[in-house]
Design a protein around this motif. Structure first.
Motif, short mmCIF file in Angstrom:
data_model
loop_
_atom_site.label_atom_id
_atom_site.label_comp_id
_atom_site.label_asym_id
_atom_site.label_seq_id
_atom_site.Cartn_x
_atom_site.Cartn_y
_atom_site.Cartn_z
N MET A 1 -16.17 6.80 2.13
CA MET A 1 -14.95 6.56 2.29
C MET A 1 -14.16 5.98 1.30
N TYR A 12 -0.57 9.39 -0.33
CA TYR A 12 -0.74 9.12 0.98
C TYR A 12 0.46 9.02 1.73
N ARG A 25 4.24 5.46 14.78
CA ARG A 25 3.99 3.90 14.13
C ARG A 25 4.95 2.83 14.70
N GLY A 44 -7.79 -1.38 8.76
CA GLY A 44 -7.50 -0.31 7.87
C GLY A 44 -6.07 -0.13 7.62
N CYS A 45 -5.39 -1.08 7.19
CA CYS A 45 -3.89 -1.11 6.92
C CYS A 45 -3.68 0.13 5.99
N ASN A 50 2.60 0.30 7.86
CA ASN A 50 3.10 -0.73 8.95
C ASN A 50 4.00 -1.88 8.55
N ASP A 68 -8.92 -3.48 4.70
CA ASP A 68 -9.24 -2.18 4.28
C ASP A 68 -10.30 -2.30 3.39
N SER A 70 -11.01 0.24 1.23
CA SER A 70 -10.31 1.33 0.00
C SER A 70 -9.91 0.13 -0.92
N MET A 73 -6.33 2.39 -1.71
CA MET A 73 -5.23 2.14 -0.63
C MET A 73 -4.44 0.79 -0.71
N ASP A 95 -15.15 -3.97 5.01
CA ASP A 95 -15.43 -3.26 6.10
C ASP A 95 -14.97 -3.75 7.30
N ALA A 96 -14.11 -3.15 8.27
CA ALA A 96 -13.47 -3.89 9.38
C ALA A 96 -14.82 -4.51 10.34
N THR A 111 -3.93 1.83 12.94
CA THR A 111 -3.15 3.12 13.08
C THR A 111 -3.86 4.07 12.29
N TYR A 112 -4.36 5.21 13.03
CA TYR A 112 -4.96 6.40 12.15
C TYR A 112 -6.35 5.70 11.41
N ALA A 113 -6.65 4.91 11.92
CA ALA A 113 -7.75 4.15 11.07
C ALA A 113 -9.14 4.00 11.80
N GLN A 116 -12.05 6.34 12.21
CA GLN A 116 -12.73 6.38 11.01
C GLN A 116 -14.15 5.65 10.98
C1 LIG Z 1 -5.65 7.49 7.49
S1 LIG Z 1 -5.72 5.86 6.44
C2 LIG Z 1 -4.68 5.15 7.95
C3 LIG Z 1 -3.85 3.61 6.87
C4 LIG Z 1 -2.74 2.97 7.73
N1 LIG Z 1 -3.54 2.51 8.91
C5 LIG Z 1 -1.85 4.07 8.13
O1 LIG Z 1 -1.39 4.19 9.22
O2 LIG Z 1 -1.25 4.65 7.26
C6 LIG Z 1 -7.31 5.24 7.14
C7 LIG Z 1 -7.62 3.80 6.70
O3 LIG Z 1 -8.71 3.22 7.15
C8 LIG Z 1 -9.73 2.76 6.19
N2 LIG Z 1 -10.89 2.63 6.40
C9 LIG Z 1 -11.57 3.55 6.69
N3 LIG Z 1 -12.94 2.85 7.36
C10 LIG Z 1 -12.71 1.51 7.27
C11 LIG Z 1 -13.61 0.64 7.38
N4 LIG Z 1 -14.90 0.77 8.19
N5 LIG Z 1 -13.25 -0.76 7.45
C12 LIG Z 1 -11.99 -0.77 6.72
N6 LIG Z 1 -10.96 -0.10 6.59
C13 LIG Z 1 -11.44 1.38 6.76
C14 LIG Z 1 -9.27 3.69 4.87
O4 LIG Z 1 -9.94 3.13 3.57
C15 LIG Z 1 -7.92 3.91 5.05
O5 LIG Z 1 -7.11 2.98 4.36
#
Ligand SMILES: C[S@@+](CC[C@H](N)C(=O)[O-])C[C@H]1O[C@@H](n2cnc3c(N)ncnc32)[C@H](O)[C@@H]1O
Length: 231
Positions: A1, A12, A25, A44-45, A50, A68, A70, A73, A95-96, A111-113, A116
């Motif tokens: 990831m 992005y 959003r 997962g900001c 946001n 987050d 990453s 990001m 990691d969340a 949002t959108y996270a 994953q």
């Molecule tokens: C598609 S992006 C969405 C970012 C933001 N929330 C937005 O709406 O634009 C997904 C984000 O989730 C993060 N992410 C994925 N798995 C994660 C985890 N296990 N813990 C924390 N962050 C995570 C990624 O690093 C990425 O920045």
């Protein structure tokens, strides 16, 4: 990831604009029912897209904690914070599922996270435990529309295939786990399908004593579970 988002971070925000994500959003942030001075966790900001929407409501006396995994990001999020001169946002690289939530927060947003994150059910439980009375958990995320064959879903997601583990995501069907976990943890939950079932907005409240004090409570719909469809 982490590697995936090292490649994606640079473009992005542009891609998000191309997908016209802003109205969804905005809807998600409004569903938090925030007020000035509130504290929000953005899980997962990412690059912090946001943050301006949340800042507009909570103001300088409120707080945002952006979590987050990453580094790339978060570096973009840090730039955004510096550009706006916000002093009330803390970024945490984690990691969340391992994040040590503060307690008594007004809202938890993802949002959108969340889809994953394989441990999404555990994360939803942690977020629910962190909410103050009347706080809300809001998830905006993508899903595969019901009743389309998996080969068509794979075709539909072909454009993002180089960047994400789409096949694993389609098989895992994380939106179903998210819905089940939200139902488990929340006494009130509204579930709205967006964009012809390719996204959803879930708004949950543990439904504690002073939830009536929150604005826009009507957005939460009927107790336990409501479902809707919107474009
Ligand atoms: C598609 S992006 C969405 C970012 C933001 N929330 C937005 O709406 O634009 C997904 C984000 O989730 C993060 N992410 C994925 N798995 C994660 C985890 N296990 N813990 C924390 N962050 C995570 C990624 O690093 C990425 O920045």
């Amino acid at each position: 990831m982490i590697e995936i988002y090292r490649k994606k971070a640079k473009h992005y925000d542009l891609i998000s604009r191309l997908y016209s994500e802003r109205p969804q959003r905005l809807r998600a942030v409004q569903a938090l029912g925030l007020r000035a001075g509130d504290t929000v966790i953005d899980l997962g900001c990412g690059t912090g897209l946001n943050f301006p929407l949340i800042e507009e409501v909570i103001g300088a006396d409120g707080r945002i904690v952006g979590v987050d995994l990453s580094d790339a990001m978060l570096a973009r999020a840090r730039d955004r914070i510096a550009r706006h001169g916000w002093r009330n946002i803390r970024l945490v690289q984690a990691d969340a599922v391992d994040f040590d939530f503060p307690t008594g927060v007004s809202g938890v947003l993802s949002t959108y996270a969340l889809s994953q994150m394989p441990e999404c059910a555990q994360i939803i439980a942690h977020g629910a435990a962190a909410l103050a009375n009347g706080g809300r958990w809001v998830v905006l995320d993508r899903k595969i529309p019901d009743a389309i064959p998996s080969w068509l879903a794979r075709l539909g997601t072909a454009t993002v295939r180089p960047f994400a583990a789409i096949d694993e995501w389609i098989t895992r069907r994380p939106w179903e786990s998210i819905r089940a976990a939200m139902q488990e943890e929340m006494s009130e939950l509204s579930w709205t399908e967006l964009s012809f079932g390719s996204a959803f907005l879930a708004v949950g409240s543990p439904g504690t004593d002073n939830s009536d004090a929150l604005p826009d409570k009507s957005q939460l719909g009927e107790p336990r579970l409501t479902a809707g469809r919107a474009q």
